[in-house]
Design a protein around this motif. Structure first.
Motif, mmCIF file in Angstrom:
data_model
loop_
_atom_site.group_PDB
_atom_site.id
_atom_site.type_symbol
_atom_site.label_atom_id
_atom_site.label_comp_id
_atom_site.label_asym_id
_atom_site.label_seq_id
_atom_site.Cartn_x
_atom_site.Cartn_y
_atom_site.Cartn_z
ATOM 1 N N GLY A 98 0.835 -1.202 0.000
ATOM 2 C CA GLY A 98 0.000 0.000 0.000
ATOM 3 C C GLY A 98 0.866 1.246 0.000
ATOM 4 N N ARG A 99 1.880 1.244 0.828
ATOM 5 C CA ARG A 99 2.786 2.399 0.893
ATOM 6 C C ARG A 99 3.553 2.571 -0.410
ATOM 7 N N ALA A 100 4.053 1.474 -0.957
ATOM 8 C CA ALA A 100 4.788 1.561 -2.226
ATOM 9 C C ALA A 100 3.884 2.103 -3.334
ATOM 10 N N ARG A 131 -3.235 5.317 8.961
ATOM 11 C CA ARG A 131 -1.788 5.129 9.174
ATOM 12 C C ARG A 131 -1.026 5.202 7.865
ATOM 13 N N LEU A 132 -1.541 4.545 6.832
ATOM 14 C CA LEU A 132 -0.893 4.572 5.522
ATOM 15 C C LEU A 132 -0.746 6.006 5.026
ATOM 16 N N HIS A 133 -1.823 6.750 5.076
ATOM 17 C CA HIS A 133 -1.783 8.114 4.560
ATOM 18 C C HIS A 133 -0.888 9.015 5.408
ATOM 19 N N GLU A 134 -0.922 8.853 6.712
ATOM 20 C CA GLU A 134 -0.047 9.658 7.559
ATOM 21 C C GLU A 134 1.421 9.337 7.293
ATOM 22 N N CYS A 136 2.660 8.577 4.580
ATOM 23 C CA CYS A 136 2.997 9.160 3.277
ATOM 24 C C CYS A 136 2.828 10.681 3.266
ATOM 25 N N GLY A 137 2.764 11.285 4.442
ATOM 26 C CA GLY A 137 2.778 12.732 4.544
ATOM 27 C C GLY A 137 1.439 13.436 4.504
ATOM 28 N N PHE A 138 0.344 12.702 4.545
ATOM 29 C CA PHE A 138 -0.979 13.320 4.585
ATOM 30 C C PHE A 138 -1.260 13.826 6.003
ATOM 31 N N THR A 139 -2.007 14.904 6.094
ATOM 32 C CA THR A 139 -2.401 15.455 7.390
ATOM 33 C C THR A 139 -3.925 15.580 7.443
ATOM 34 N N PRO A 140 -4.493 15.517 8.646
ATOM 35 C CA PRO A 140 -5.950 15.633 8.766
ATOM 36 C C PRO A 140 -6.443 16.978 8.241
ATOM 37 N N ALA A 141 -7.558 16.935 7.523
ATOM 38 C CA ALA A 141 -8.156 18.157 6.975
ATOM 39 C C ALA A 141 -9.619 18.304 7.373
ATOM 40 N N ASP A 156 -18.903 8.109 9.212
ATOM 41 C CA ASP A 156 -18.220 9.373 8.974
ATOM 42 C C ASP A 156 -17.123 9.141 7.936
ATOM 43 N N THR A 157 -16.689 10.214 7.312
ATOM 44 C CA THR A 157 -15.484 10.152 6.495
ATOM 45 C C THR A 157 -14.472 11.129 7.063
ATOM 46 N N LEU A 158 -13.223 10.719 7.008
ATOM 47 C CA LEU A 158 -12.101 11.546 7.420
ATOM 48 C C LEU A 158 -11.447 12.085 6.159
ATOM 49 N N LEU A 159 -11.176 13.369 6.150
ATOM 50 C CA LEU A 159 -10.490 13.979 5.017
ATOM 51 C C LEU A 159 -9.028 14.193 5.420
ATOM 52 N N TYR A 160 -8.149 13.728 4.560
ATOM 53 C CA TYR A 160 -6.708 13.934 4.715
ATOM 54 C C TYR A 160 -6.201 14.595 3.452
ATOM 55 N N GLN A 161 -5.129 15.361 3.590
ATOM 56 C CA GLN A 161 -4.618 16.122 2.456
ATOM 57 C C GLN A 161 -3.096 16.084 2.440
ATOM 58 N N ARG A 162 -2.551 16.010 1.232
ATOM 59 C CA ARG A 162 -1.103 16.056 1.029
ATOM 60 C C ARG A 162 -0.811 17.068 -0.070
ATOM 61 N N SER A 163 0.037 18.028 0.242
ATOM 62 C CA SER A 163 0.457 19.017 -0.744
ATOM 63 C C SER A 163 1.681 18.499 -1.465
#
Length: 165
Positions: A98-100, A131-134, A136-141, A156-163
């Motif tokens: 998943g990370r790769a 955990r996977l998204h965090e 890879c540098g995603f932060t809670p949005a 619920d849905t959690l929104l995460y964002q990576r610039s």
């Protein structure tokens, strides 16, 4: 380790099978019926002809997982923002695939001019996707409360964002 490469039409049957598992057995996706072969061909074509990446992790001809990005919204001002999708075959979890996949997807997005990547994660109680998204540098949005109903549960849905800029 699996080879991560662009998905081709010949991979879509296995992609369909992986996703159908999650549609029918989990709340990881809010789809209620698994998309069929025509739906996957159209999805793949729309993503790739739109210049966005659609990748698979493959080992010996077996697709172990896939990842792609699709437009976040259709309005033109959102053209540099995408939503990511990552799914692994149930037998392929826990190996770092998943990370790769997500790291390669982010690299491909950056090459195409994407600036922001949004992850919409069902708050199912399983922390694996967060955990996977965090990692890879995603932060809670943000959080959207009770926006989906599946298998008798309000979710619920959690929104995460990576610039990427």
């Amino acid at each position: 380790m699996a080879l991560i490469r662009p998905a081709g039409p010949g991979d879509l049957d296995q992609v369909e099978e992986i996703y159908a598992h999650y549609v029918t057995t989990s709340v990881a996706t809010f789809e209620l019926e698994p998309p069929g072969p025509d739906d996957w061909r159209e999805r793949h074509a729309n993503i790739t002809t739109g210049g966005l990446p659609f990748l698979v992790a493959e080992d010996g001809g077996e697709v172990l997982g896939y990842a792609y990005c699709s437009p976040w919204r259709t309005r033109p001002a959102y053209r540099h923002t995408v939503e990511n999708t990552v799914y692994l075959a149930p037998s392929a979890t826990g190996r770092g695939l998943g990370r790769a996949l997500l790291e390669e997807l982010l690299a491909e997005c950056a090459r195409t001019g994407v600036r922001e990547v949004i992850a919409v994660i069902a708050d199912s109680g399983d922390p694996a996707s967060v955990r996977l998204h965090e990692r890879c540098g995603f932060t809670p949005a943000g959080r959207l409360s009770r926006v989906g109903r599946k298998h008798g549960r309000w979710l619920d849905t959690l929104l995460y964002q990576r610039s990427l800029a």
